[in-house]
Each structure stands twice: as structure tokens, then as C-alpha cells.
Design a protein around this motif. Sequence first.
Motif, PDB file in Angstrom:
ATOM      1  N   ASP A   1       1.516  -3.983   9.126  1.00 42.87           N
ATOM      2  CA  ASP A   1       2.353  -3.491   8.037  1.00 42.87           C
ATOM      3  C   ASP A   1       3.496  -4.454   7.742  1.00 42.87           C
ATOM      4  OD1 ASP A   1       0.727  -1.327   7.951  1.00 42.87           O
ATOM      5  OD2 ASP A   1       2.128   0.081   8.879  1.00 42.87           O
ATOM      6  N   VAL A   2       4.165  -4.917   8.790  1.00 42.70           N
ATOM      7  CA  VAL A   2       5.298  -5.835   8.613  1.00 42.70           C
ATOM      8  C   VAL A   2       4.829  -7.150   7.993  1.00 42.70           C
ATOM      9  CG1 VAL A   2       7.027  -7.213   9.833  1.00 42.70           C
ATOM     10  CG2 VAL A   2       6.686  -4.826  10.456  1.00 42.70           C
ATOM     11  N   THR A   3       3.684  -7.654   8.456  1.00 39.70           N
ATOM     12  CA  THR A   3       3.170  -8.926   7.940  1.00 39.70           C
ATOM     13  C   THR A   3       2.861  -8.837   6.446  1.00 39.70           C
ATOM     14  OG1 THR A   3       2.191  -9.415  10.101  1.00 39.70           O
ATOM     15  CG2 THR A   3       1.354 -10.648   8.210  1.00 39.70           C
ATOM     16  N   ILE A   4       2.266  -7.724   6.029  1.00 40.64           N
ATOM     17  CA  ILE A   4       1.893  -7.573   4.618  1.00 40.64           C
ATOM     18  C   ILE A   4       3.142  -7.480   3.735  1.00 40.64           C
ATOM     19  CG2 ILE A   4       0.817  -6.016   2.948  1.00 40.64           C
ATOM     20  CD1 ILE A   4      -1.312  -5.436   5.068  1.00 40.64           C
ATOM     21  N   VAL A   5       4.092  -6.616   4.119  1.00 40.91           N
ATOM     22  CA  VAL A   5       5.290  -6.481   3.279  1.00 40.91           C
ATOM     23  C   VAL A   5       6.163  -7.718   3.362  1.00 40.91           C
ATOM     24  CG1 VAL A   5       5.316  -3.974   3.442  1.00 40.91           C
ATOM     25  CG2 VAL A   5       6.642  -5.309   5.090  1.00 40.91           C
ATOM     26  N   GLY A   6       5.990  -8.499   4.433  1.00 41.50           N
ATOM     27  CA  GLY A   6       6.761  -9.733   4.552  1.00 41.50           C
ATOM     28  C   GLY A   6       6.412 -10.752   3.493  1.00 41.50           C
TER      29      GLY A   6
ATOM     30  N   ALA B   1      12.489  -1.506   5.715  1.00 40.87           N
ATOM     31  CA  ALA B   1      11.959  -0.157   5.508  1.00 40.87           C
ATOM     32  C   ALA B   1      10.808   0.135   6.461  1.00 40.87           C
ATOM     33  CB  ALA B   1      11.504   0.014   4.063  1.00 40.87           C
ATOM     34  N   ILE B   2       9.905  -0.836   6.628  1.00 45.06           N
ATOM     35  CA  ILE B   2       8.776  -0.645   7.533  1.00 45.06           C
ATOM     36  C   ILE B   2       9.272  -0.544   8.973  1.00 45.06           C
ATOM     37  CG2 ILE B   2       6.676  -1.680   8.441  1.00 45.06           C
ATOM     38  CD1 ILE B   2       6.392  -0.586   5.623  1.00 45.06           C
ATOM     39  N   ALA B   3      10.271  -1.373   9.328  1.00 46.33           N
ATOM     40  CA  ALA B   3      10.824  -1.336  10.690  1.00 46.33           C
ATOM     41  C   ALA B   3      11.460   0.018  10.979  1.00 46.33           C
ATOM     42  CB  ALA B   3      11.844  -2.458  10.876  1.00 46.33           C
ATOM     43  N   VAL B   4      12.264   0.521  10.042  1.00 48.21           N
ATOM     44  CA  VAL B   4      12.931   1.812  10.230  1.00 48.21           C
ATOM     45  C   VAL B   4      11.902   2.945  10.258  1.00 48.21           C
ATOM     46  CG1 VAL B   4      14.485   3.484   9.145  1.00 48.21           C
ATOM     47  CG2 VAL B   4      15.125   1.069   9.249  1.00 48.21           C
ATOM     48  N   GLY B   5      10.959   2.920   9.319  1.00 48.89           N
ATOM     49  CA  GLY B   5       9.929   3.948   9.289  1.00 48.89           C
ATOM     50  C   GLY B   5       9.076   3.940  10.539  1.00 48.89           C
TER      51      GLY B   5
ATOM     52  N   TYR C   1      13.238   2.707   0.333  1.00 53.24           N
ATOM     53  CA  TYR C   1      11.860   2.328   0.624  1.00 53.24           C
ATOM     54  C   TYR C   1      11.352   3.011   1.899  1.00 53.24           C
ATOM     55  CZ  TYR C   1      12.311  -1.329  -2.930  1.00 53.24           C
ATOM     56  OH  TYR C   1      12.494  -2.010  -4.109  1.00 53.24           O
ATOM     57  N   ALA C   2      12.238   3.171   2.890  1.00 54.38           N
ATOM     58  CA  ALA C   2      11.841   3.814   4.144  1.00 54.38           C
ATOM     59  C   ALA C   2      11.490   5.280   3.919  1.00 54.38           C
ATOM     60  CB  ALA C   2      12.961   3.693   5.181  1.00 54.38           C
ATOM     61  N   VAL C   3      12.215   5.939   3.015  1.00 56.18           N
ATOM     62  CA  VAL C   3      11.901   7.329   2.677  1.00 56.18           C
ATOM     63  C   VAL C   3      10.516   7.420   2.047  1.00 56.18           C
ATOM     64  CG1 VAL C   3      12.486   9.220   1.106  1.00 56.18           C
ATOM     65  CG2 VAL C   3      14.271   8.168   2.505  1.00 56.18           C
ATOM     66  N   THR C   4      10.208   6.466   1.172  1.00 54.08           N
ATOM     67  CA  THR C   4       8.866   6.425   0.573  1.00 54.08           C
ATOM     68  C   THR C   4       7.800   6.277   1.648  1.00 54.08           C
ATOM     69  OG1 THR C   4       9.715   5.440  -1.480  1.00 54.08           O
ATOM     70  CG2 THR C   4       7.365   5.161  -1.020  1.00 54.08           C
ATOM     71  N   TYR C   5       8.028   5.369   2.572  1.00 53.84           N
ATOM     72  CA  TYR C   5       7.095   5.139   3.677  1.00 53.84           C
ATOM     73  C   TYR C   5       6.929   6.411   4.510  1.00 53.84           C
ATOM     74  CZ  TYR C   5       5.076   2.852   7.806  1.00 53.84           C
ATOM     75  OH  TYR C   5       4.261   2.488   8.847  1.00 53.84           O
ATOM     76  N   PHE C   6       8.057   7.065   4.824  1.00 52.62           N
ATOM     77  CA  PHE C   6       8.028   8.277   5.641  1.00 52.62           C
ATOM     78  C   PHE C   6       7.257   9.395   4.952  1.00 52.62           C
ATOM     79  CE2 PHE C   6       9.750  12.465   6.606  1.00 52.62           C
ATOM     80  CZ  PHE C   6       9.618  12.512   7.986  1.00 52.62           C
ATOM     81  N   ARG C   7       7.531   9.612   3.672  1.00 45.76           N
ATOM     82  CA  ARG C   7       6.929  10.747   2.962  1.00 45.76           C
ATOM     83  C   ARG C   7       5.427  10.606   2.798  1.00 45.76           C
ATOM     84  NH1 ARG C   7      11.557  11.837  -1.745  1.00 45.76           N
ATOM     85  NH2 ARG C   7      13.156  12.636  -0.282  1.00 45.76           N
ATOM     86  N   ILE C   8       4.916   9.393   2.880  1.00 42.06           N
ATOM     87  CA  ILE C   8       3.463   9.204   2.836  1.00 42.06           C
ATOM     88  C   ILE C   8       2.870   9.274   4.238  1.00 42.06           C
ATOM     89  CG2 ILE C   8       1.614   7.577   2.268  1.00 42.06           C
ATOM     90  CD1 ILE C   8       3.382   6.553  -0.018  1.00 42.06           C
ATOM     91  N   CYS C   9       3.487   8.561   5.174  1.00 40.58           N
ATOM     92  CA  CYS C   9       2.916   8.483   6.534  1.00 40.58           C
ATOM     93  C   CYS C   9       2.978   9.803   7.282  1.00 40.58           C
ATOM     94  CB  CYS C   9       3.637   7.401   7.338  1.00 40.58           C
ATOM     95  SG  CYS C   9       3.105   5.713   6.950  1.00 40.58           S
ATOM     96  N   ILE C  10       3.906  10.682   6.917  1.00 45.43           N
ATOM     97  CA  ILE C  10       4.002  11.959   7.613  1.00 45.43           C
ATOM     98  C   ILE C  10       2.725  12.769   7.459  1.00 45.43           C
ATOM     99  CG2 ILE C  10       4.996  13.233   5.669  1.00 45.43           C
ATOM    100  CD1 ILE C  10       5.974  13.600   9.384  1.00 45.43           C
ATOM    101  N   TRP C  11       1.960  12.510   6.378  1.00 51.74           N
ATOM    102  CA  TRP C  11       0.710  13.231   6.160  1.00 51.74           C
ATOM    103  C   TRP C  11      -0.396  12.751   7.089  1.00 51.74           C
ATOM    104  CZ3 TRP C  11       0.656  17.633   3.588  1.00 51.74           C
ATOM    105  CH2 TRP C  11       1.743  17.905   2.743  1.00 51.74           C
ATOM    106  N   GLY C  12      -0.124  11.723   7.853  1.00 48.88           N
ATOM    107  CA  GLY C  12      -1.073  11.296   8.880  1.00 48.88           C
ATOM    108  C   GLY C  12      -0.880  12.009  10.204  1.00 48.88           C
ATOM    109  N   ALA C  13       0.149  12.862  10.299  1.00 57.21           N
ATOM    110  CA  ALA C  13       0.451  13.544  11.561  1.00 57.21           C
ATOM    111  C   ALA C  13      -0.723  14.348  12.111  1.00 57.21           C
ATOM    112  CB  ALA C  13       1.684  14.433  11.394  1.00 57.21           C
TER     113      ALA C  13
END
Length: 438
Positions: free
Chosen positions: A26-31, A41-45, A121-133
Motif C-alpha cells: 500500500d505504501v509503495t503504491i501511494v508513494g 494517510a496509509i501509515a496512520v490508517g 485521506y486517512a479517514v477515507t482509508y479507514f472508512r473503506i478498510c473497516i468493511w474488511g473486518a
Amino acid sequence: MNRRILRLAIPSIVSNITVPLLGLVDVTIVGHLGATAFIGAIAVGGLLFNILYWNFGFLRMGTSGLTSQAFGRKDQDAEMRVLVQAVSVGLISAVLMLILQYPIERLAFRLLDTSAEVERYAVTYFRICIWGAPAVLAQYGFTGWFIGMQNSRYPMYIAIVMNVINILCSACLVFVFGMKVEGVALGTVIAQYSGVFMAAGLWWFNFKELRPLIKFKGSLQLFAMRRFFAVNRDIFLRTLCLIGVTTFFTSTGARQGDVILAVNTLLMQLFTLFSYIMDGFAYAGEALAGRYVGACDLRRLRQAVRALFGWGVGLSLVFTVLYVVGGEGFLGLLTNDGEVIQTASHYFYWVLAIPLAGFAAFLWDGILIGATATRYMLWAMLVASGAFFLIYYTCSGATNNHMLWLSFLVYLALRGIMQTVWSRRIFSEGYLQKMKDL
């Protein structure tokens, strides 16, 4: 015995090494998207989800111990009961997490000090990834069950496939469809659901004889769940202590300045590398200790523990030598900051003591989980955590980074020592018979 240990440990080590790759991809792609806020955002998320999911590690560990004991006594009904309990608790916990996602999000970002752009951006990441729980927590149950059934290859296959799917989906969504952080998050979620579907498929096609034994009503009754929750409660409380010590170590280093924070972060990578290896042998300990406790085979239990500690001592010496010879060169691969590398040399000798100070804690964690003697593991963690904070705050110059590292090493060593003392109780016919009667 050594062959059995390696057959369980090596796939687990491979699985452990692939875990951080999901975040690294994830970090490599957004980098490559041209904005540092995306990386932040990816680091915080990623940090937030690590903390959330770390608390549910008991779903994997407790399931492994209970399943391996059922396997040892050839109780197929109990094997399936544990799997149903673990996956059900994981899914229920995930649903609660989804319901409470907004307060979790607000609390998390109130505690995390980030810029407004990174938070957006981290909120966006969180709101999508939370559905993977649901996928993540259900998979914890499957992973623990497979290990308990003496099969660590399936979790390895799943981890590898998940990483491949994550790379392909995230890269495609970002570079082909023009998505940004949301593309990376969606790719991660797709990989997570692919993993749990693969786990379910491996179970369905390779354990056909267990299909008729699925009983939701009997498995989820309060009496049937009592032991499951008793074991996992101890693991959960132990995990909270682990998180507390780790978080304090990081935050205290941060208060001593950016250079010390960077130094501690880099040096801890050497500990993390060692932990990936020892965790693999701890997983082998879970499977084998549980199997022989379930079978009431005291001779083989002792044989397995001796063999595991033989590997532990040997690997600790190997890692110590490797750190002496090439540790500082490894740090040079991680950073070219001269000040950080020079400062790290003042603390490097603490890292040299980590393998021998810490290997016993890893191995006993696995053995005690397999024996479902998790109360001893919790007691040892409470003593070690108390010693960590006591040493740090009572020693003169408590802001000294050397004291922080000394406290951490004592914490690691005490966990192993206290578990060695208390674990003697599991090596008796009385304890084995007690486990058989539960």
C-alpha cells in the motif's frame, strides 16, 4: 520430533514475513502518487488497524490451543465446535466494529496528531478498510484452527495469495482506474475477502468428513462457550499489556526527540525480524503442546518442549552472531541519515541481548497456549509489564534512552523466567487428566 517442529514452523515463518507486505505494498503504491499526505494517510490508517486487530489476536491463539487438544484426543465434534465458535465470535465482533465505526474513527483521530490533509485521506482509508473486518476476524479463526489441526501450510498459502491479489488489485485500481487512497483501501479489502474465502474453500474440500459435524446451536450455547471465553480472556488481557508496553516504548522514545525516535524504530526492526522467526516456532509449540496434552502423552510433551528450546537457544545464538557481524550494516540499508546511524551505535549493544533474553518468552507463549494454561502466561505478562514500568520510573534519569532499553530487556527476560517457573505445573499426569475431563 524436530521434523514435526520444522514442518509446522517454516510455513508459519513464511506467513509471518508476508504479513507486513500488505502494508508495504500500500505504501509503495501511494508513494508514486506524488503527495506525501498519501503516505502519511496509509501509515496512520495501517497503525490504527494494527491496533484494532491486535486486540483480537486471541481468536487465532485460543483457537489453535483448543483445536490442537481436540486433535490430540481425536475428538472431531470438539474440533468443529471450536471452529464454529471462533468464526462466529469473529463475525459478531466485526459486526459490532462496523456498527461502532464512527465513534472508533473519531476517538482514534482525536488521539492521533496528524495534519488536516493526512487525516482527510486517512479517514477515507479507514472508512473503506473497516468493511474488511468480517473477513479479517473470521480468518483469524480459520488460521488458528488449521494450526491446531497440525497444518500450517494452508495459512501460508492464504497469506501468499492475499499478497498477490492485493498487489494486482491495488495497482490496477490506482494506475488503471485513476483512484488514489480509496483504490489502495479497496484493493486491501478485496485481498482480505479473498483470503477468508480461500480459507473456507480449503476447509470445505479438505475436511469433508467434518462437514456433518457443524452444530451452531450446541456450539454457541453459554456452557459450550465457557472454556472458549476463559482461555481467550487471558490471552486478550495479556495482549493489552503487550500493547501497553509497546506503545509506551514508542511514545517515550518520541518524547526524546526525532533522532531517538528514529533510532529506536530502526533498532526495533532487528527485534521484529527475530520475532518473525521465533513466532514460527511458537506456533509449532501451540500445535504440538496442544496435541500431546489432548492425547495425555506426557513423554512426547516433554520431548517437544526440549526440542523447541534446543531450536530456541540455537537460533538465539545465530541471531546474536548475525547482529554482531552485520547488524550495523543492516541499519545502513534502512537509512542513510548519518546522525541516526551514529546515534544508533550508542544503543546497539542492547539489541545484541534481545535474542537470548527474549526467545524463552516466545516459546512458552506458544506452549502454554497449546496447553490452554493461559493463566500462567497472563500472570507472567503482568509481572514483566509491572517490572518494565517500575524500572523505568524508579531509575535515575528516567528520560534516558538506555533506561528504556534496559526496562524492555528485563521485561522480555522476566516473561520467559516466570513462565518457566509456573509452567512446571503442566508437566504432570494430573494436569493432563484435568484437561481431558474438561
